[in-house]
Design a protein around this motif. Structure first.
Motif, short mmCIF file in Angstrom:
data_model
loop_
_atom_site.label_atom_id
_atom_site.label_comp_id
_atom_site.label_asym_id
_atom_site.label_seq_id
_atom_site.Cartn_x
_atom_site.Cartn_y
_atom_site.Cartn_z
N GLU A 170 0.81 -1.22 0.00
CA GLU A 170 0.00 0.00 0.00
C GLU A 170 0.84 1.27 0.00
O GLU A 170 0.31 2.37 -0.06
CB GLU A 170 -0.94 0.00 1.22
CG GLU A 170 -0.28 0.30 2.57
CD GLU A 170 0.41 -0.91 3.22
OE1 GLU A 170 0.89 -1.79 2.47
OE2 GLU A 170 0.50 -0.95 4.45
N ASP B 42 4.62 6.54 2.36
CA ASP B 42 5.57 5.90 3.28
C ASP B 42 6.11 6.93 4.25
O ASP B 42 6.88 7.80 3.87
CB ASP B 42 6.70 5.29 2.43
CG ASP B 42 7.87 4.84 3.29
OD1 ASP B 42 7.69 4.66 4.51
OD2 ASP B 42 8.96 4.64 2.71
N ALA B 43 5.68 6.85 5.49
CA ALA B 43 6.18 7.79 6.51
C ALA B 43 7.40 7.21 7.23
O ALA B 43 8.33 7.94 7.57
CB ALA B 43 5.07 8.09 7.53
N SER C 223 4.84 -5.48 8.04
CA SER C 223 4.95 -6.91 7.71
C SER C 223 5.48 -7.79 8.82
O SER C 223 6.08 -8.81 8.56
CB SER C 223 5.87 -7.11 6.50
OG SER C 223 5.15 -6.84 5.35
N GLY D 16 4.38 -1.42 11.65
CA GLY D 16 4.11 -0.58 10.48
C GLY D 16 3.54 0.77 10.85
O GLY D 16 3.89 1.79 10.26
N ASN D 17 2.68 0.80 11.85
CA ASN D 17 2.06 2.06 12.25
C ASN D 17 3.14 3.08 12.61
O ASN D 17 4.00 2.81 13.45
CB ASN D 17 1.14 1.81 13.45
CG ASN D 17 0.61 3.09 14.03
OD1 ASN D 17 1.24 3.70 14.88
ND2 ASN D 17 -0.52 3.52 13.54
P1 AMP Z 1 1.71 -3.77 9.03
O1 AMP Z 1 2.58 -3.94 10.24
O2 AMP Z 1 2.44 -4.00 7.76
O3 AMP Z 1 0.49 -4.63 9.14
O4 AMP Z 1 1.23 -2.27 9.03
C1 AMP Z 1 0.41 -1.73 10.05
C2 AMP Z 1 -0.22 -0.42 9.61
O5 AMP Z 1 0.78 0.56 9.39
C3 AMP Z 1 -0.96 -0.51 8.29
O6 AMP Z 1 -2.09 0.32 8.37
C4 AMP Z 1 0.01 0.01 7.27
O7 AMP Z 1 -0.62 0.55 6.15
C5 AMP Z 1 0.72 1.08 8.06
N1 AMP Z 1 2.10 1.25 7.56
C6 AMP Z 1 2.98 0.26 7.34
N2 AMP Z 1 4.15 0.77 6.90
C7 AMP Z 1 3.99 2.11 6.81
C8 AMP Z 1 4.84 3.18 6.41
N3 AMP Z 1 6.08 2.96 6.00
N4 AMP Z 1 4.34 4.44 6.45
C9 AMP Z 1 3.07 4.66 6.87
N5 AMP Z 1 2.23 3.69 7.28
C10 AMP Z 1 2.67 2.42 7.25
#
Ligand code: AMP
Ligand code: MG
Length: 642
Positions: A193, A208-209, A257, A304-305
Motif C-alpha cells: 500500500e 511511506d512515513a 509486515s 508498520g504504524n
Molecule cells: P503492518 O505492520 O504491515 O500490518 O502495518 C500496520 C499499519 O501501518 C498498516 O495500516 C500500514 O498501512 C501502516 N504502515 C505500514 N508501513 C507504513 C509506512 N512505511 N508508512 C506509513 N504507514 C505504514
C-alpha cells in the motif's frame, strides 16, 4: 496462507538485553568538516597549532612597551614615536623599542618588543607621534598565543557528538577532514500500500512515513541512515533487498509486515535466511517487533504504524545506537509534565503517545484502537503494567520525538478556515483535533481540549428565527466551568455542481445527498431547515427525508462532501460557502450559522487565550476572513453558562 502464531512475547527487560547485545560496530570514516555536524568523533582531536597562533591585539590602539606609560596621566601624557601601522593580517615587521609605538587594530599581531596595547580612546595622534593619556600594564589588551587552545592539547575527545561549537573548534585548529564513526543503518519500508512521497497517490495507497521518520531518528543518534525504499509484500523482493542491505549495513531496520497476518512475511523470512532472536515484546505496541540476525548483521523489524514504529525506535533502538557510537550518557530528550486528564490504562506495559501543551500531557491515542496520527503526538510516556489509572495532575515524564515545537493551545471541534487565520494572525501554534462540534463539546467536558470551535444549532425560541446556537447544548450537557465566546457567522448551504438545477431544500427529494456525520453542526442545521421547510405543509418529516437518497449517510469532513459532489458520487452536499468555492462548486445558501468558541473558564486569563481572543476581535481578522465568513456585532461576546 497459513497463519503463524506469535511465539512467546518476551519481557521489556529481555528485549532491551537482546537489543543491547546486538553486535553493531561502526567504522571510522573521514568526513569534510561541513558534512560532519551531528556525527560522532572516531578519535581524539589533538591540535597542532596554538589558537591564536601569535599574540594579538584585542583592541584598536597602539602597541607599546608598558614601562613607557607608567608615569603618564590625563594631564601629563607621554609622547611616543609612531613607527607605523600594523593592520590585522599584516606580516609587516616592526621592532618597538623604548619610547616607540605601532598602531594596531583588533586582531593585529603584536610587534616584537611591545608588551601592551593602549586603547585608541586614551591616545591622540600627532605628527609622527602619539600621545598616551593612561598607563597600561604588561599584557594589557593582548591575547597570548595559545590562550584559547594550546598546541598539543586534546581539544575534543573520541565519542563526542559534533555540534555547532565543536565544528567551530575544529575549524579554528585548521581541520578540514574529521574522523567520524560511520554506523550505516539500512532502512526498509514494506507494504503493497506504500507510495514514496513526491509520487502520485493512487486509490488505496498511503505515503511511506516510516522511511523518513526512521531516517531522521537514525541521523539524530549520529548514525548514517541509508534508504532502500519501499519493498512490496513479496518474499522474493524482500529477500533481495535484505541481501543487499546485509552486504552494506551494520544494522537493518524494517517496518511493517511483522505481525502474524497472512501478508506479513518479515519474521518468516528472517527465520528462513537468518536467525530470529525474538518475535514480540510484551509492551503495547511491541507485539509486532522482530529481532534477528542475517549473516551476522542484526535486523530489527518495527511495527508498520508510524507512531508505534517511532516509539519502539526511540525506546529500544536509539539507546543501543547511541551506545554503539560511544555516547555514554544516553541522551534521550525528555520533558516533565503533568497529566491533563485522567487516563485509564490497559493493565499492561504500554508506550502511550501523548501531546504536550503548556506542560500538560494529553493522550494522543484517541480510544478504541484508532490509529494515532503522528502529527498529534509530541512524544510518549511509559506506563507500567501495575498502573490502572493515571489521575489528572500526576507528574509524568515524556520522551520527546526529537526536538519538537510544542503547541500553545489544543483546539477541538468542527473544522473552519477561520481557525487557520486565527492561528496565522495570533502567532500562536494550535494543535487541532477536528472532532466535529459534538466532539468539541465532549473534549471540553473531559478536559482534553482548551478551546472547541462549535456550531451546533438547536430549535429554541430564544434564538433568532427559532434557532439558537451552542447554548442549549451547553445547558443540556451541564457544562459549567466553561464560557462561550461568540465567534463569527458562516454561510451554510447546499453544495452542488455548477450545472445543477437544485435551488433549495424543496428540490432535495430524489437527489442523491452526501450528508455530514452525526454530531456535526452542518448536519443538525440541515435537519432543522428541513423541519422548518415542511412545517405547516402537512408533510411528514420522515417521509421527506426518506425520499432523499443518502440522507442517512455521513462523511467526516466538508472536503469529503465537496469531493463526492465534484466527482459525481453524489448530486448534492451540505457545508459552508468557502469550501464550496475552493472546489469550484456551486453554493445554494440556506442559513447563516454561528461558529463560536467554547473555552474552559479557568484558562480564560492565560496569555495564549487572551491573544486568541484579541485576534478574534481584531480588525485585521475581520478584514481577512475568507468568503462566506463574517464577524458581526456579537463577535467576542463572552457568555457564561451557569
Ligand atoms: P503492518 O505492520 O504491515 O500490518 O502495518 C500496520 C499499519 O501501518 C498498516 O495500516 C500500514 O498501512 C501502516 N504502515 C505500514 N508501513 C507504513 C509506512 N512505511 N508508512 C506509513 N504507514 C505504514
Ligand atoms: Mg504491511
Amino acid at each position: 496462507m497459513k497463519r503463524k502464531e506469535f511465539r512467546k512475547l518476551i519481557s521489556v527487560e529481555k528485549a532491551r538485553e537482546i537489543i543491547n547485545n546486538l553486535q553493531v560496530f561502526p567504522r571510522p570514516e573521514s568526513l569534510a568538516l561541513e558534512n560532519a555536524y551531528g556525527e560522532i568523533l572516531a578519535g581524539d582531536i589533538v591540535t597542532e597549532i596554538n589558537v591564536p597562533p601569535f599574540p594579538r591585539a584585542v583592541m584598536d590602539g597602539y602597541a607599546v612597551r608598558a614601562e613607557d606609560t607608567y608615569a603618564c596621566s590625563e594631564t601629563r601624557p607621554v609622547e611616543l614615536k609612531l613607527l607605523g601601522n600594523l593592520p590585522a593580517g599584516s606580516d609587516a615587521k616592526f621592532k618597538v623599542s623604548a619610547g616607540e609605538a605601532v598602531e594596531v587594530s583588533t586582531g593585529s599581531p603584536i610587534p616584537e618588543g611591545a608588551n601592551a596595547v593602549v586603547m585608541v580612546e586614551y591616545s591622540s595622534e600627532g605628527d609622527g607621534t602619539v600621545s598616551i593619556y593612561s598607563p597600561v600594564t604588561v599584557g594589557e589588551n593582548i591575547m597570548k598565543a595559545g590562550s584559547d587552545i594550546r598546541k598539543e592539547e586534546r581539544v575534543l575527545r573520541v565519542g563526542r557528538k559534533l555540534g555547532t561549537r565543536e565544528i567551530g573548534v575544529l575549524a579554528s585548529i585548521g581541520k578540514k577532514d574529521v574522523p567520524v564513526l560511520k554506523l550505516q543503518v539500512g532502512i526498509i519500508s514494506t507494504g503493497d500500500e506504500l507510495v514514496q512521497p513526491g509520487e502520485k497517490l493512487t486509490s488505496g495507497k498511503i505515503y511511506d512515513a516510516n522511511s523518513y521518520t526512521l531516517h531522521a531518528g537514525v541521523h539524530e543518534c549520529g548514525a548514517f541512515p541509508l534508504l532502500y525504499g519501499i519493498v512490496k509484500d513479496n518474499e522474493t523482493a524482500m529477500k533481495k533487498t535484505l541481501e543487499t542491505a546485509v552486504s552494506e549495513c551494520a544494522l537493518i531496520l524494517t517496518s511493517g509486515s511483522t505481525s502474524s497476518g497472512a501478508g506479513d512475511i518479515m519474521y518468516r523470512l528472517i527465520d528462513e535466511i537468518g536467525e530470529t532472536l525474538a518475535h514480540g515484546i510484551s509492551i503495547k505496541p511491541g507485539k509486532p517487533v522482530v529481532i534477528g540476525i542475517i549473516q551476522g548483521v542484526p535486523i530489527i523489524g518495527l511495527p508498520g504504524n508510524p507512531t508505534s514504529a517511532l516509539m519502539i525506535f526511540n525506546e529500544f533502538v536509539a539507546p543501543m545506537l547511541r551506545k554503539a557510537l560511544g555516547e555514554d550518557k544516553a541522551l534521550k530528550k525528555t520533558e516533565s509534565g503533568i497529566m491533563g486528564t485522567r487516563f485509564r490504562s490497559e493493565g499492561r506495559q504500554q508506550l502511550l503517545p501523548v501531546g504536550l501543551i503548556r506542560g500538560r500531557v494529553y493522550p494522543a491515542d484517541r480510544g478504541s484502537g484508532a490509529i494515532t496520527s503522528l502529527s498529534g503526538a509530541d512524544g510518549f510516556i511509559k506506563i507500567p503494567s501495575s498502573t490502572e489509572f493515571i489521575e489528572a495532575g500526576t507528574p509524568v515524564e515524556v520522551t520527546l520525538f526529537g526536538e519538537v515545537e510544542k503547541p500553545d493551545l489544543l483546539i477541538a471541534g468542527g473544522f473552519c478556515p477561520g481557525l487557520d487565520l486565527l492561528e496565522d494572525l495570533s502567532g500562536l501554534y494550535f494543535r487541532t483535533l477536528f472532532t466535529s462540534s459534538s466532539g468539541g463539546f465532549s473534549a471540553i467536558a473531559s478536559n482534553t481540549a482548551d478551546i472547541a470551535g462549535v456550531n451546533m444549532p438547536s430549535s429554541d425560541p430564544r434564538g433568532q428565527d427559532g434557532i439558537l446556537y451552542n447554548v442549549p447544548t451547553i445547558e443540556n450537557m451541564g457544562l459549567s466551568g466553561t464560557v462561550l465566546v461568540k465567534g463569527y457567522r458562516r454561510e451554510v448551504g447546499l453544495i452542488v455542481r455548477q450545472d445543477s438545477l437544485v435551488s433549495g431544500i424543496s428540490d432535495l427529494p430524489g437527489k442523491h445527498l452526501i450528508n455530514r456525520n452525526r454530531g456535526s453542526g452542518a448536519r443538525a442545521l440541515l435537519d432543522l431547515k428541513i423541519a422548518e421547510f415542511i412545517a405547516g405543509k402537512g408533510i411528514n418529516k420522515k417521509e421527506f427525508t426518506d425520499s432523499i437518497p443518502g440522507y442517512a449517510s455521513g462523511v467526516k469532513s466538508e472536503v469529503a462532501v465537496c469531493e463526492a459532489v465534484a466527482s459525481g458520487k453524489a448530486e448534492v452536499g451540505v457545508g459552508i460557502r468557502n469550501c464550496t468555492e475552493k472546489n469550484g462548486l456551486h453554493f445554494v445558501k440556506f442559513a447563516e450559522e454561528e461558529y463560536d468558541f467554547l473555552i474552559r473558564k479557568e484558562i480564560l486569563e492565560i496569555s495564549e487565550v487572551r491573544k486568541f481572543l484579541e485576534t478574534l476581535t481584531s480588525t485585521e481578522f475581520a478584514s481577512k476572513l475568507p468568503s462566506g465568513l463574517h464577524v458581526y456585532e456579537r463577535t467576542g461576546e463572552i457568555i457564561s453558562v451557569e
